[in-house]
Write an enzyme that holds these catalytic residues in place. Sequence first.
Site, PDB file in Angstrom:
ATOM      1  N   ASN A   1      33.486  33.876 -11.591  1.00 49.83           N
ATOM      2  CA  ASN A   1      34.550  34.000 -12.147  1.00 49.83           C
ATOM      3  C   ASN A   1      35.798  35.090 -11.852  1.00 49.83           C
ATOM      4  O   ASN A   1      37.070  34.961 -11.745  1.00 49.83           O
ATOM      5  CB  ASN A   1      34.825  32.150 -12.239  1.00 49.83           C
ATOM      6  CG  ASN A   1      35.046  32.464 -13.768  1.00 49.83           C
ATOM      7  OD1 ASN A   1      34.063  33.955 -14.541  1.00 49.83           O
ATOM      8  ND2 ASN A   1      35.357  31.576 -14.540  1.00 49.83           N
TER       9      ASN A   1
ATOM     10  N   ASP B   1      26.400  38.807 -27.508  1.00 51.42           N
ATOM     11  CA  ASP B   1      27.926  37.974 -28.395  1.00 51.42           C
ATOM     12  C   ASP B   1      28.194  38.321 -29.188  1.00 51.42           C
ATOM     13  O   ASP B   1      27.784  37.816 -30.321  1.00 51.42           O
ATOM     14  CB  ASP B   1      27.483  36.958 -28.322  1.00 51.42           C
ATOM     15  CG  ASP B   1      28.561  35.652 -28.001  1.00 51.42           C
ATOM     16  OD1 ASP B   1      29.897  36.393 -29.001  1.00 51.42           O
ATOM     17  OD2 ASP B   1      28.186  34.992 -29.621  1.00 51.42           O
TER      18      ASP B   1
ATOM     19  N   ASP C   1      30.700  39.207 -32.039  1.00 51.56           N
ATOM     20  CA  ASP C   1      30.827  37.910 -32.922  1.00 51.56           C
ATOM     21  C   ASP C   1      30.597  36.710 -33.182  1.00 51.56           C
ATOM     22  O   ASP C   1      32.095  35.900 -33.518  1.00 51.56           O
ATOM     23  CB  ASP C   1      32.110  38.569 -32.643  1.00 51.56           C
ATOM     24  CG  ASP C   1      33.124  37.821 -31.137  1.00 51.56           C
ATOM     25  OD1 ASP C   1      32.147  37.546 -30.627  1.00 51.56           O
ATOM     26  OD2 ASP C   1      34.442  38.373 -30.841  1.00 51.56           O
TER      27      ASP C   1
ATOM     28  N   THR D   1     -13.335   0.554  -3.190  1.00 50.19           N
ATOM     29  CA  THR D   1     -12.567   0.582  -1.953  1.00 50.19           C
ATOM     30  C   THR D   1     -13.908   1.652  -1.442  1.00 50.19           C
ATOM     31  O   THR D   1     -14.991   1.800  -1.989  1.00 50.19           O
ATOM     32  CB  THR D   1     -11.452   1.950  -3.203  1.00 50.19           C
ATOM     33  OG1 THR D   1     -10.748   2.049  -1.452  1.00 50.19           O
ATOM     34  CG2 THR D   1     -11.937   2.691  -3.119  1.00 50.19           C
TER      35      THR D   1
ATOM     36  N   LYS E   1      -9.780   1.480  -9.206  1.00 48.89           N
ATOM     37  CA  LYS E   1     -10.484   2.124  -7.892  1.00 48.89           C
ATOM     38  C   LYS E   1     -11.585   3.020  -7.854  1.00 48.89           C
ATOM     39  O   LYS E   1     -10.842   3.483  -8.415  1.00 48.89           O
ATOM     40  CB  LYS E   1      -9.054   2.069  -6.962  1.00 48.89           C
ATOM     41  CG  LYS E   1      -7.792   1.359  -6.311  1.00 48.89           C
ATOM     42  CD  LYS E   1      -6.857   1.765  -5.397  1.00 48.89           C
ATOM     43  CE  LYS E   1      -7.543   2.411  -3.990  1.00 48.89           C
ATOM     44  NZ  LYS E   1      -6.628   3.023  -3.677  1.00 48.89           N
TER      45      LYS E   1
ATOM     46  N   GLU F   1      32.783  43.825 -25.326  1.00 50.41           N
ATOM     47  CA  GLU F   1      31.268  43.561 -26.309  1.00 50.41           C
ATOM     48  C   GLU F   1      30.073  43.800 -25.351  1.00 50.41           C
ATOM     49  O   GLU F   1      29.071  44.248 -25.943  1.00 50.41           O
ATOM     50  CB  GLU F   1      30.827  41.836 -26.512  1.00 50.41           C
ATOM     51  CG  GLU F   1      31.916  42.133 -27.654  1.00 50.41           C
ATOM     52  CD  GLU F   1      31.428  40.050 -27.699  1.00 50.41           C
ATOM     53  OE1 GLU F   1      31.567  40.066 -28.490  1.00 50.41           O
ATOM     54  OE2 GLU F   1      32.361  39.548 -26.865  1.00 50.41           O
TER      55      GLU F   1
ATOM     56  N   ASP G   1      29.659  37.676 -14.479  1.00 47.84           N
ATOM     57  CA  ASP G   1      30.793  37.451 -14.333  1.00 47.84           C
ATOM     58  C   ASP G   1      31.368  36.787 -13.284  1.00 47.84           C
ATOM     59  O   ASP G   1      32.496  37.268 -11.982  1.00 47.84           O
ATOM     60  CB  ASP G   1      32.007  38.859 -14.415  1.00 47.84           C
ATOM     61  CG  ASP G   1      33.515  37.628 -14.877  1.00 47.84           C
ATOM     62  OD1 ASP G   1      33.875  36.827 -14.843  1.00 47.84           O
ATOM     63  OD2 ASP G   1      34.244  38.896 -15.517  1.00 47.84           O
TER      64      ASP G   1
ATOM     65  N   ASP H   1      26.673  30.736 -17.700  1.00 44.02           N
ATOM     66  CA  ASP H   1      26.885  32.387 -16.517  1.00 44.02           C
ATOM     67  C   ASP H   1      25.549  32.865 -16.781  1.00 44.02           C
ATOM     68  O   ASP H   1      25.225  33.105 -15.634  1.00 44.02           O
ATOM     69  CB  ASP H   1      28.316  33.111 -17.330  1.00 44.02           C
ATOM     70  CG  ASP H   1      29.379  32.801 -16.700  1.00 44.02           C
ATOM     71  OD1 ASP H   1      29.326  31.700 -15.719  1.00 44.02           O
ATOM     72  OD2 ASP H   1      30.219  33.233 -17.285  1.00 44.02           O
TER      73      ASP H   1
ATOM     74  N   ASP I   1      31.116  34.449 -30.902  1.00 44.53           N
ATOM     75  CA  ASP I   1      32.367  32.930 -30.093  1.00 44.53           C
ATOM     76  C   ASP I   1      32.155  32.128 -29.971  1.00 44.53           C
ATOM     77  O   ASP I   1      32.657  31.434 -28.692  1.00 44.53           O
ATOM     78  CB  ASP I   1      33.930  33.977 -29.978  1.00 44.53           C
ATOM     79  CG  ASP I   1      34.156  34.527 -29.269  1.00 44.53           C
ATOM     80  OD1 ASP I   1      32.479  35.317 -28.439  1.00 44.53           O
ATOM     81  OD2 ASP I   1      34.987  35.566 -28.672  1.00 44.53           O
TER      82      ASP I   1
ATOM     83  N   ASP J   1       0.852  -1.742   0.000  1.00 49.43           N
ATOM     84  CA  ASP J   1      -0.234   0.039   0.029  1.00 49.43           C
ATOM     85  C   ASP J   1       0.922   1.537  -0.201  1.00 49.43           C
ATOM     86  O   ASP J   1       1.131   2.145   0.819  1.00 49.43           O
ATOM     87  CB  ASP J   1      -0.660  -0.554   0.990  1.00 49.43           C
ATOM     88  CG  ASP J   1      -2.376   1.090   0.884  1.00 49.43           C
ATOM     89  OD1 ASP J   1      -2.188   1.448   0.344  1.00 49.43           O
ATOM     90  OD2 ASP J   1      -2.884   1.182   2.641  1.00 49.43           O
TER      91      ASP J   1
ATOM     92  N   GLU K   1      -5.957   4.593  -8.867  1.00 53.29           N
ATOM     93  CA  GLU K   1      -7.431   5.474  -8.732  1.00 53.29           C
ATOM     94  C   GLU K   1      -8.394   6.180  -9.800  1.00 53.29           C
ATOM     95  O   GLU K   1      -7.615   7.396 -10.438  1.00 53.29           O
ATOM     96  CB  GLU K   1      -7.383   6.173  -7.175  1.00 53.29           C
ATOM     97  CG  GLU K   1      -8.429   6.738  -6.330  1.00 53.29           C
ATOM     98  CD  GLU K   1      -8.282   7.060  -5.081  1.00 53.29           C
ATOM     99  OE1 GLU K   1      -8.683   8.159  -4.350  1.00 53.29           O
ATOM    100  OE2 GLU K   1      -7.240   5.946  -4.827  1.00 53.29           O
TER     101      GLU K   1
ATOM    102  N   PHE L   1     -12.235  -1.556   4.352  1.00 49.82           N
ATOM    103  CA  PHE L   1     -11.688  -1.110   5.530  1.00 49.82           C
ATOM    104  C   PHE L   1     -11.403  -1.275   6.749  1.00 49.82           C
ATOM    105  O   PHE L   1     -12.326  -0.716   7.620  1.00 49.82           O
ATOM    106  CB  PHE L   1     -11.425   0.837   5.180  1.00 49.82           C
ATOM    107  CG  PHE L   1     -10.664   1.608   3.667  1.00 49.82           C
ATOM    108  CD1 PHE L   1     -10.798   0.947   3.100  1.00 49.82           C
ATOM    109  CD2 PHE L   1     -10.095   2.607   3.692  1.00 49.82           C
ATOM    110  CE1 PHE L   1     -10.134   1.683   1.231  1.00 49.82           C
ATOM    111  CE2 PHE L   1     -10.280   2.755   2.781  1.00 49.82           C
ATOM    112  CZ  PHE L   1      -9.810   2.873   1.540  1.00 49.82           C
TER     113      PHE L   1
END
Length: 391
Positions: free
Chosen positions: A367, A342, A344, A158, A134, A353, A365, A376, A346, A16, A98, A180
Site C-alpha cells: 500500500n 523488525d 525495534d 460390492t 464395503k 530498518e 510495501d 505484508d 514494534d 450414492d 470402502e 450392480f
Amino acid sequence: MNLLEQLRQMTVVVADTGDILAIEKFTPRDATTNPSLITAAAQMKEYQPIVDETLRKVKADLGSGATSREIVSLAVDRLAVAFGLKILQIIPGRVSTEVDARLSYDTAGTVEKARDLIAQYEAGGVGRDRVLIKIASTWEGIRAAEILEKEGIHCNLTLLFGFHQAIACAEAGVTLISPFVGRILDWYKKKTGRAEYPGPEDPGVISVTKIYNYYKKFGYPTEVMGASFRNIGEIVELAGCDLLTISPALLQELQNTEGELQRKLDPAIAATLDIEKVAMDEATFRRMHAADEMASEKLDEGIKGFTKALETLEDLLARQLARLEGAETLTHAAEELFHVYDLDGDGIITREEWLGTDAVFDALDANHDGKVTPEDMGAGLGVVLHLAKAK
C-alpha cells in the site's frame, strides 16, 4: 405423490454420493461412498477444510519423519471416515466405507483394514451398527466378510454381478450385498449390440430380481441393495427391493416424476416360487465364476476401476499436501524474516530498518505507506524470493 415418495414406502433409499449437501437435500436413510465420490467431493471448495484438516492431522500424528506417501496413504482412510462421520450427522442410518480395492484378493489384508476403519469410527463416537464396510465380492473378500461379521463388523459386498457371488455372500452371513444393475446392462448392450432394453428385460433388473427371490425363498437375512443405475426405469422395476442406492441426479428425476409406482419385488411372492437351492463351496464358486463371462469381466474391470479411483484420490491428496506444506513453509519463513528486520520489535518494518534492496521493500510495501507489516511479509514473500533469485 412423486415416484421418490412412493419408493420410500416400500424400499430403503440410499444416497450414492459423498456430497453432503446432496444428502441433506434428499434425506436418505443410508449413504454409500467410494474413492471416486470422495475425490469429487474433496474438490468442492465447501469441503476443502475437511481435506486440509485431515492432512494436517495425519502429518502431525506421523511426525516429521513421515514421507508424503505415508501421509497420503493414511489420509485416504482418515478422509473416508471424516466424510462418513459428517454424513452420519445427517442421516439416521448407516454409511458404507470402502476397503482399499487393491486388497480385493487378500483376505487377511481386508480384515486388518476393516478393523482399522471401524476403530477410527469408534474413536469418532460412532458404533459398529452405523457402519458398513464395503468389500469386493471375490471369494477372498467374502471370506474376509465372514470373519468380520462374526466380530460384529457389518459388511456391504460390492462389485456383485453373478448369482454365485450372491449365494456365497448369503451363506457367509454378510449384512448386505450391492448387485450392480447398470454395469450388467452396460455389458449386455456392448456384447449384443442392442441399444435399449425395456425395464422388465433389463439384464441387471433380472439379475437382482433373481437374487432377491432366492434370498427371500430360503430365508437369508442378507439385505439386497440394487446399485449402479443407468435410468429410473431400472429403479421402477426393482421397487420393493430391500434397499436401492441412487445417485443425486436420479433421485432428483424420481422426485420430479409423478405417477403410480407398483411394487415389483415382494417376499410373500418370492416364498411361493419354485426355486432350487444351490450348495456353494469354493470349487463351485470358482467354476460358476469362470463360466459367467459377464461376472468375470465386470468384477475384474470393477476392481481395476476402484483401484484407479483410489490412485486418483491419492494423487489429489499428494498435491494438496504439497500445497499445504508449501504454505506452511512460506508462513514460517515470513515470520523468521520479519523478526530479523523488525529491529525495534514494534511489529512494523520501516524503510530505515530494512537492510535489503529498495526493490524488495517496495514489493512488500503493497500500500506504499513506507511500512511492512507481518501480513505484508507473508503475502509478499513469494515476490521477495522471486526478486532475490533474479538478482
